[in-house]
Motif scaffolding. Sequence first.
Motif, PDB file in Angstrom:
ATOM      1  N   GLY A 110       0.801  -1.217   0.000  1.00 48.04           N
ATOM      2  CA  GLY A 110       0.000   0.000   0.000  1.00 48.04           C
ATOM      3  C   GLY A 110       0.836   1.270   0.000  1.00 48.04           C
ATOM      4  O   GLY A 110       1.785   1.420  -0.780  1.00 48.04           O
ATOM      5  N   ASP A 111       0.493   2.182   0.923  1.00 52.74           N
ATOM      6  CA  ASP A 111       1.165   3.480   0.954  1.00 52.74           C
ATOM      7  C   ASP A 111       2.563   3.430   1.553  1.00 52.74           C
ATOM      8  O   ASP A 111       3.230   4.458   1.669  1.00 52.74           O
ATOM      9  CB  ASP A 111       0.314   4.518   1.693  1.00 52.74           C
ATOM     10  N   SER A 112       3.021   2.230   1.941  1.00 47.45           N
ATOM     11  CA  SER A 112       4.391   2.118   2.464  1.00 47.45           C
ATOM     12  C   SER A 112       5.392   1.735   1.371  1.00 47.45           C
ATOM     13  O   SER A 112       6.584   1.571   1.647  1.00 47.45           O
ATOM     14  CB  SER A 112       4.456   1.085   3.595  1.00 47.45           C
ATOM     15  N   LYS A 113       4.948   1.608   0.140  1.00 51.73           N
ATOM     16  CA  LYS A 113       5.837   1.162  -0.942  1.00 51.73           C
ATOM     17  C   LYS A 113       7.041   2.077  -1.111  1.00 51.73           C
ATOM     18  O   LYS A 113       8.161   1.622  -1.347  1.00 51.73           O
ATOM     19  CB  LYS A 113       5.061   1.072  -2.254  1.00 51.73           C
ATOM     20  N   ALA A 114       6.823   3.366  -0.955  1.00 53.77           N
ATOM     21  CA  ALA A 114       7.914   4.323  -1.149  1.00 53.77           C
ATOM     22  C   ALA A 114       9.017   4.174  -0.110  1.00 53.77           C
ATOM     23  O   ALA A 114      10.135   4.654  -0.313  1.00 53.77           O
ATOM     24  CB  ALA A 114       7.364   5.747  -1.116  1.00 53.77           C
ATOM     25  N   ALA A 115       8.723   3.501   1.005  1.00 54.78           N
ATOM     26  CA  ALA A 115       9.731   3.328   2.053  1.00 54.78           C
ATOM     27  C   ALA A 115      10.736   2.234   1.730  1.00 54.78           C
ATOM     28  O   ALA A 115      11.784   2.127   2.377  1.00 54.78           O
ATOM     29  CB  ALA A 115       9.045   3.012   3.382  1.00 54.78           C
ATOM     30  N   LEU A 116      10.441   1.397   0.737  1.00 60.70           N
ATOM     31  CA  LEU A 116      11.356   0.301   0.406  1.00 60.70           C
ATOM     32  C   LEU A 116      12.677   0.838  -0.129  1.00 60.70           C
ATOM     33  O   LEU A 116      12.695   1.748  -0.963  1.00 60.70           O
ATOM     34  CB  LEU A 116      10.737  -0.616  -0.652  1.00 60.70           C
ATOM     35  N   PRO A 117      13.807   0.254   0.311  1.00 65.75           N
ATOM     36  CA  PRO A 117      15.100   0.626  -0.270  1.00 65.75           C
ATOM     37  C   PRO A 117      15.129   0.290  -1.761  1.00 65.75           C
ATOM     38  O   PRO A 117      14.403  -0.591  -2.235  1.00 65.75           O
ATOM     39  CB  PRO A 117      16.093  -0.241   0.509  1.00 65.75           C
ATOM     40  N   GLN A 168      10.842   1.904  15.708  1.00 65.20           N
ATOM     41  CA  GLN A 168       9.959   2.926  15.156  1.00 65.20           C
ATOM     42  C   GLN A 168       8.700   2.260  14.608  1.00 65.20           C
ATOM     43  O   GLN A 168       8.766   1.197  14.001  1.00 65.20           O
ATOM     44  CB  GLN A 168      10.666   3.689  14.035  1.00 65.20           C
ATOM     45  N   HIS A 169       7.546   2.919  14.791  1.00 68.30           N
ATOM     46  CA  HIS A 169       6.314   2.350  14.250  1.00 68.30           C
ATOM     47  C   HIS A 169       5.396   3.471  13.777  1.00 68.30           C
ATOM     48  O   HIS A 169       5.400   4.581  14.325  1.00 68.30           O
ATOM     49  CB  HIS A 169       5.595   1.479  15.282  1.00 68.30           C
ATOM     50  N   GLY A 170       4.659   3.186  12.717  1.00 65.04           N
ATOM     51  CA  GLY A 170       3.722   4.167  12.195  1.00 65.04           C
ATOM     52  C   GLY A 170       4.372   5.330  11.483  1.00 65.04           C
ATOM     53  O   GLY A 170       3.745   6.377  11.310  1.00 65.04           O
ATOM     54  N   PHE A 171       5.599   5.169  11.023  1.00 65.90           N
ATOM     55  CA  PHE A 171       6.289   6.269  10.361  1.00 65.90           C
ATOM     56  C   PHE A 171       5.823   6.388   8.899  1.00 65.90           C
ATOM     57  O   PHE A 171       5.399   5.413   8.288  1.00 65.90           O
ATOM     58  CB  PHE A 171       7.809   6.067  10.408  1.00 65.90           C
ATOM     59  N   PRO A 172       5.904   7.605   8.328  1.00 65.94           N
ATOM     60  CA  PRO A 172       5.511   7.785   6.924  1.00 65.94           C
ATOM     61  C   PRO A 172       6.532   7.175   5.977  1.00 65.94           C
ATOM     62  O   PRO A 172       7.689   6.936   6.354  1.00 65.94           O
ATOM     63  CB  PRO A 172       5.454   9.305   6.769  1.00 65.94           C
ATOM     64  N   ALA A 173       6.117   6.934   4.750  1.00 64.29           N
ATOM     65  CA  ALA A 173       7.014   6.321   3.758  1.00 64.29           C
ATOM     66  C   ALA A 173       8.202   7.212   3.435  1.00 64.29           C
ATOM     67  O   ALA A 173       9.215   6.728   2.928  1.00 64.29           O
ATOM     68  CB  ALA A 173       6.238   6.002   2.491  1.00 64.29           C
ATOM     69  N   ALA A 198      -5.484   1.094  20.900  1.00 65.65           N
ATOM     70  CA  ALA A 198      -6.353   1.383  19.760  1.00 65.65           C
ATOM     71  C   ALA A 198      -5.710   2.359  18.773  1.00 65.65           C
ATOM     72  O   ALA A 198      -6.359   2.810  17.833  1.00 65.65           O
ATOM     73  CB  ALA A 198      -7.676   1.950  20.243  1.00 65.65           C
ATOM     74  N   THR A 199      -4.425   2.655  18.960  1.00 67.35           N
ATOM     75  CA  THR A 199      -3.748   3.632  18.110  1.00 67.35           C
ATOM     76  C   THR A 199      -3.843   3.265  16.638  1.00 67.35           C
ATOM     77  O   THR A 199      -4.052   4.126  15.771  1.00 67.35           O
ATOM     78  CB  THR A 199      -2.270   3.744  18.510  1.00 67.35           C
ATOM     79  N   TYR A 200      -3.678   1.990  16.339  1.00 66.23           N
ATOM     80  CA  TYR A 200      -3.670   1.537  14.950  1.00 66.23           C
ATOM     81  C   TYR A 200      -4.907   0.698  14.615  1.00 66.23           C
ATOM     82  O   TYR A 200      -4.850  -0.172  13.759  1.00 66.23           O
ATOM     83  CB  TYR A 200      -2.392   0.746  14.668  1.00 66.23           C
ATOM     84  N   LEU A 201      -6.015   0.982  15.266  1.00 68.61           N
ATOM     85  CA  LEU A 201      -7.244   0.263  14.967  1.00 68.61           C
ATOM     86  C   LEU A 201      -7.678   0.575  13.537  1.00 68.61           C
ATOM     87  O   LEU A 201      -7.815   1.735  13.159  1.00 68.61           O
ATOM     88  CB  LEU A 201      -8.339   0.665  15.949  1.00 68.61           C
ATOM     89  N   ARG A 202      -7.860  -0.480  12.744  1.00 67.51           N
ATOM     90  CA  ARG A 202      -8.195  -0.388  11.319  1.00 67.51           C
ATOM     91  C   ARG A 202      -7.176   0.468  10.554  1.00 67.51           C
ATOM     92  O   ARG A 202      -7.517   1.235   9.659  1.00 67.51           O
ATOM     93  CB  ARG A 202      -9.629   0.123  11.125  1.00 67.51           C
ATOM     94  N   GLN A 203      -5.914   0.304  10.951  1.00 63.83           N
ATOM     95  CA  GLN A 203      -4.815   0.980  10.266  1.00 63.83           C
ATOM     96  C   GLN A 203      -3.645   0.008  10.095  1.00 63.83           C
ATOM     97  O   GLN A 203      -3.572  -1.017  10.760  1.00 63.83           O
ATOM     98  CB  GLN A 203      -4.336   2.191  11.063  1.00 63.83           C
ATOM     99  N   ALA A 204      -2.735   0.369   9.202  1.00 62.88           N
ATOM    100  CA  ALA A 204      -1.489  -0.381   9.002  1.00 62.88           C
ATOM    101  C   ALA A 204      -0.333   0.444   9.542  1.00 62.88           C
ATOM    102  O   ALA A 204      -0.273   1.664   9.331  1.00 62.88           O
ATOM    103  CB  ALA A 204      -1.269  -0.697   7.535  1.00 62.88           C
ATOM    104  N   ALA A 205       0.591  -0.210  10.243  1.00 56.71           N
ATOM    105  CA  ALA A 205       1.746   0.474  10.821  1.00 56.71           C
ATOM    106  C   ALA A 205       3.042  -0.121  10.296  1.00 56.71           C
ATOM    107  O   ALA A 205       3.248  -1.341  10.387  1.00 56.71           O
ATOM    108  CB  ALA A 205       1.715   0.371  12.347  1.00 56.71           C
ATOM    109  N   SER A 206       3.901   0.724   9.743  1.00 55.73           N
ATOM    110  CA  SER A 206       5.219   0.281   9.326  1.00 55.73           C
ATOM    111  C   SER A 206       6.132   0.172  10.543  1.00 55.73           C
ATOM    112  O   SER A 206       6.012   0.963  11.481  1.00 55.73           O
ATOM    113  CB  SER A 206       5.805   1.278   8.313  1.00 55.73           C
ATOM    114  N   LEU A 207       7.051  -0.810  10.503  1.00 56.29           N
ATOM    115  CA  LEU A 207       7.944  -1.070  11.649  1.00 56.29           C
ATOM    116  C   LEU A 207       9.387  -1.166  11.185  1.00 56.29           C
ATOM    117  O   LEU A 207       9.686  -1.821  10.182  1.00 56.29           O
ATOM    118  CB  LEU A 207       7.570  -2.385  12.332  1.00 56.29           C
ATOM    119  N   SER A 208      10.288  -0.539  11.916  1.00 55.78           N
ATOM    120  CA  SER A 208      11.711  -0.626  11.615  1.00 55.78           C
ATOM    121  C   SER A 208      12.511  -0.050  12.759  1.00 55.78           C
ATOM    122  O   SER A 208      11.950   0.614  13.657  1.00 55.78           O
ATOM    123  CB  SER A 208      12.029   0.148  10.320  1.00 55.78           C
ATOM    124  N   TYR A 209      13.823  -0.293  12.769  1.00 60.63           N
ATOM    125  CA  TYR A 209      14.716   0.374  13.715  1.00 60.63           C
ATOM    126  C   TYR A 209      15.149   1.708  13.105  1.00 60.63           C
ATOM    127  O   TYR A 209      15.082   1.909  11.894  1.00 60.63           O
ATOM    128  CB  TYR A 209      15.941  -0.488  13.984  1.00 60.63           C
TER     129      TYR A 209
END
Length: 209
Positions: A110-117, A168-173, A198-209
């Motif tokens: 989804g909207d996290s595609k831009a975060a990929l190296p 880190q969690h829930g960061f933008p792409a 409930a922070t990410y209820l019905r949401q997707a969260a990206s995760l990384s260090y």
Amino acid sequence: MNLLIFGATGGTGRQLVTQALAQGHTVTAFVRQPAKLAISHANLRLAQGDVLDYAAVQQAMPGHEAVLSALGAPAPQKDALRSDGTRHILRAMTEAGVPRFICLTTLGMGDSKAALPALYKYVLVPLFLRHAFADSEIQEQYIRQSPVQWTIARPATLTDGPRTGQYQHGFPATAKGLRMKIARADVADFMLRQLHEATYLRQAASLSY
């Protein structure tokens, strides 16, 4: 809580089972091969079955308060394990009235595609992970269409490091300075935390260090 965990014999799934038991939860691990789990605990029950067999998923579902899924498959595998398995889980949850679903997918959805190296975007995904990513996209579509209270965890590259609780969690792409990796133990930590948040209820969260 009374938890049902799918993908329990994988790296992240095993962490989910171990940490959930340590936190005092009662766990049912849904597994194809019980011997592969190799975890023994008074609050652990095994439900043997294949997630692609709806009747087996349906039978295991009643009586649980939440479901966590860490379904995965080797990159060369061409079946629809993630999407079809998740569709079965969601259907059984709805029928049994189980409200909470926390699911592992991957960074790049989804909207996290831009975060990929760049290596992932232009080499690994097109050449080696194309089917897995396509199946995960369908998987997320099923989740978003479901009436259950869902949360999607999208981790960066998974490692076998220890649980740190520092990620880190829930960061933008467009976020900068991320290491684009995270230990399976910390992914499990995040997923279990969502049982009480409930922070990410019905949401997707990206995760990384």
